[in-house]
Design a protein around this motif. Sequence first.
Motif: not given
Length: 421
Positions: A129-130, A282-292, A295-310
């Motif tokens: 997450e960034v 993954g992707g960008r989530y520019n409204g999530l920080i304010a929703e929680i 402040p009005e700040m942006t975010g972006v990230g991804f997730a990968m499942g380790l079981e799927r990777l294996l």
Amino acid sequence: MIIAPRGTHDILPSESYRWHLIEDKIKEICLEFGYKEIRTPMFESTELFERGVGDTTDVVQKEMYTFLDKGGRSVTLRPEGTSPIVRSFVESSLYAQPQPTKLYYLYPCFRYEKPQAGRLREFHQFGVEVMGADTAAVDAEVISLAMQVFSRLNVTGIELNINSIGCPKCRAAYNEKLKAFFKPHLGELCETCRQRYEKNPLRILDCKVKSCKAIYNHAPVLLDNICEDCAAHFEQLKRYLEVMEIPYQIDATIVRGLDYYTKTVFEIISKNKGSEGTICGGGRYNGLIAEIGGPEMTGVGFAMGLERLLLVLESLDLIPENLERPDIFIANVGDQADLFVQKLVYGLRNAGISAERDYLSRSVKAQMKYANKTGAQFSAVIGDDDIVAKSVSVKNMQTGETDNVPFDHLAEFIKTNTMTR
């Protein structure tokens, strides 16, 4: 006999080295990219996911492990990693520190769904997450980190698909178009999608019911309806990917399964037989920080499942031999040697040597048979004469060669000659 709950899996000692392989590589890459690890609680207030993930998503409506604690509070085992991290970002005032904030996590998540290969009710996720940076360069960095994980693990046969789902401004207009499109088909949609029609028609595009898919395949394309700012952001993302020579495909059907996404969304797909499907998203989530509540700040990230990777690594025969084995197994003959070996093994371990001994009072023959089973690279048999001589014959279990080594130099000898060091 009590057995493990359905949808869970014991990671046995014969398998755990595979997880170490992946996790160590992930940590190495994250360090190089400047990401620091964060660990959040296994359960959170249910409201966090209702507000963050969205109450019209399958995750919230169907898949969460939610219960009342002894204080009557509604808590939920985390079904995904982003919302808890954003909650921690806000609660800990990380937004007051120099930005961007670059984090990664490796931890289990929980969803109540039908167990299948690579998809368990308790599953393990790696994600990044960034927060605090809105440029397409950050989106490209996040994607490049995910692609680097697959590259370092020698995974081939994957495809990066990208899309833009716009911002609240252009999506509001698009939602009206969707409503107009779906209105004549309301009677043909599943019950869940009829509810989504009123609350969040975009979620209909993520439905897996065949009859719904047959309808929304002809719906207006969101990518054709994004605003000028979102379109410019998407074009810049493509330029960054191209300059890094990361191949991509545009897939206008990607909307992702969680409500917090805005602008960039992406998926990495495995085309490998036996592990087909999405292995990272993954992707960008520019409204999530304010929703929680932040402040009005942006975010972006991804997730990968380790079981799927294996599963992908197994399908490509990329799981190496388990090298987690003792450096030396030391057998003993007699009571005096038993005490001496106890002290010797302890000393070797203090010196950073992986050393094993017999604990079942077996014969020498049985001890050496067990030494073979442990996979130890060296072995030694210590008796009273060896203690007097202050040295022992050390056998290389792979080559059969032997060396007489003084006890004082045993640790140095093993460190110098052990193949895995």
